[in-house]
Design an enzyme around this catalytic site. Structure first.
Site, mmCIF file in Angstrom:
data_model
loop_
_atom_site.group_PDB
_atom_site.id
_atom_site.type_symbol
_atom_site.label_atom_id
_atom_site.label_comp_id
_atom_site.label_asym_id
_atom_site.label_seq_id
_atom_site.Cartn_x
_atom_site.Cartn_y
_atom_site.Cartn_z
ATOM 1 N N GLU A 40 12.399 -3.878 -28.493
ATOM 2 C CA GLU A 40 11.612 -2.813 -27.909
ATOM 3 C C GLU A 40 10.334 -2.855 -27.204
ATOM 4 O O GLU A 40 9.715 -3.971 -27.329
ATOM 5 C CB GLU A 40 11.381 -1.703 -29.035
ATOM 6 C CG GLU A 40 10.759 -0.380 -28.695
ATOM 7 C CD GLU A 40 10.399 0.433 -29.619
ATOM 8 O OE1 GLU A 40 10.400 1.827 -29.583
ATOM 9 O OE2 GLU A 40 10.116 -0.036 -30.984
ATOM 10 N N LYS A 125 15.598 6.491 -25.855
ATOM 11 C CA LYS A 125 15.526 6.555 -27.287
ATOM 12 C C LYS A 125 15.497 7.965 -27.681
ATOM 13 O O LYS A 125 14.877 8.747 -27.371
ATOM 14 C CB LYS A 125 14.210 5.800 -27.778
ATOM 15 C CG LYS A 125 13.923 5.730 -29.128
ATOM 16 C CD LYS A 125 12.688 5.106 -29.400
ATOM 17 C CE LYS A 125 12.147 5.087 -30.934
ATOM 18 N NZ LYS A 125 10.926 4.336 -31.147
ATOM 19 N N CYS A 166 14.866 0.812 -32.237
ATOM 20 C CA CYS A 166 13.852 0.997 -33.420
ATOM 21 C C CYS A 166 14.010 2.118 -34.294
ATOM 22 O O CYS A 166 14.813 2.035 -35.226
ATOM 23 C CB CYS A 166 12.185 0.953 -32.815
ATOM 24 S SG CYS A 166 11.056 0.577 -34.041
#
Length: 286
Positions: A40, A125, A166
């Protein structure tokens, strides 16, 4: 497919970070990998929010993204760019009016690049990291990033790749859906904090593999960044039965594993939780 996951500490700008990325890609390629995965915030982690907005590139003309596309084409590899902090709209930073960056301008975006250098999949995300993990910082991603709303299943040769980033890791329904849709490998590029990483990183990644019968590839940031945050590292590749088959050492590192689809089939045959049990809806009581 032989896959490599890279671990490093992103600098405050892409110019600082790229020499590290390119050296690690070269190390991975020397070991005959077919795919390289970056963490990330692959190109930079800024010193503060205002700098983030100033440095974030537009998705349609990002010099950093083009440089990564060139790396994929030069080495003839698949390149999973875990995420980049991107700008999606034209506009000046509203920092003079507010302490928050207009979230419509920024996304935390992952890219899959094929061996010709073409971008074949994009993932924004979904789950924003709004948390206080007692490390001296308050994380408020939702204040300056626009959340995605679509799971992404990408194709890389004969592998189905589930793209996540993440904090998504804490939401198992996303991984179950990707697995039910056909994912073989779940990507979890991350910049996990040191405090939460010590407690949860290994457990959560192994759980996602066990629950889905997928490989999990998790390249992570590791080190102290320009804004003071400390990332945990311990990049992992986990097999479908839940065993860790590669783990990064401290500092910059490259970990490698061969993806064997027969192990996916074996895990799911042994415990067919993905294919035999529907997702239930709660009963409403009046």
């Amino acid at each position: 497919m032989r896959i490599a996951a890279l671990q490093y500490c992103a600098g405050a700008t892409a110019d600082v970070t790229f020499p590290v990325i390119e050296a690690l890609i070269a190390q991975a390629v020397a070991k005959q990998v077919e795919m390289v995965c970056l963490p990330e915030a692959a190109s930079f982690l800024p010193v503060n929010r205002e700098t983030l907005f100033q440095l974030a590139e537009h998705t349609h003309d990002s010099a950093s993204l083009k440089r990564l596309q060139a790396q994929a084409a030069t080495h003839k590899i698949w390149l999973l760019v875990g995420s980049m902090l991107m700008r999606t709209a034209v506009g000046k930073s509203p920092m003079s009016q507010s302490h928050l960056v207009n979230q419509s301008h920024l996304v935390n975006r992952g890219h899959l690049i094929d061996p010709s250098g073409a971008i074949t999949a994009i993932y924004d995300k979904i789950h924003m990291f709004d948390a206080n993990v007692a490390d001296g910082q308050i994380y408020e991603e939702s204040a300056y990033f626009q959340a995605g709303d679509q799971p992404v299943l990408a194709q890389a040769d004969d592998l189905n790749i589930g793209m996540t980033i993440c904090y998504d890791l804490r939401f198992p329904h996303l991984y179950r859906q990707l697995a039910r849709d056909g994912a073989d490998v779940l990507m979890v590029p991350a910049a996990f904090t040191q405090n939460s990483g010590k407690a949860h990183w290994h457990i959560l990644l192994r759980a996602r593999a066990i629950e889905t019968g997928c490989y999990v590839v998790a390249p992570g940031q590791m080190g102290t960044h320009a804004d003071g945050r400390i990332t945990y590292g311990h990049s992992l590749i986990v097999a479908p039965w839940g065993e860790i088959i590669a783990e990064a050492q401290d500092g910059d590192d490259v970990i490698i594993a061969d993806i064997d689809k027969s192990r996916i089939e074996s895990a799911r045959k042994a415990i067919p939780a993905i294919t035999t049990h529907p997702i239930l809806k709660p009963t409403k009581h009046t």
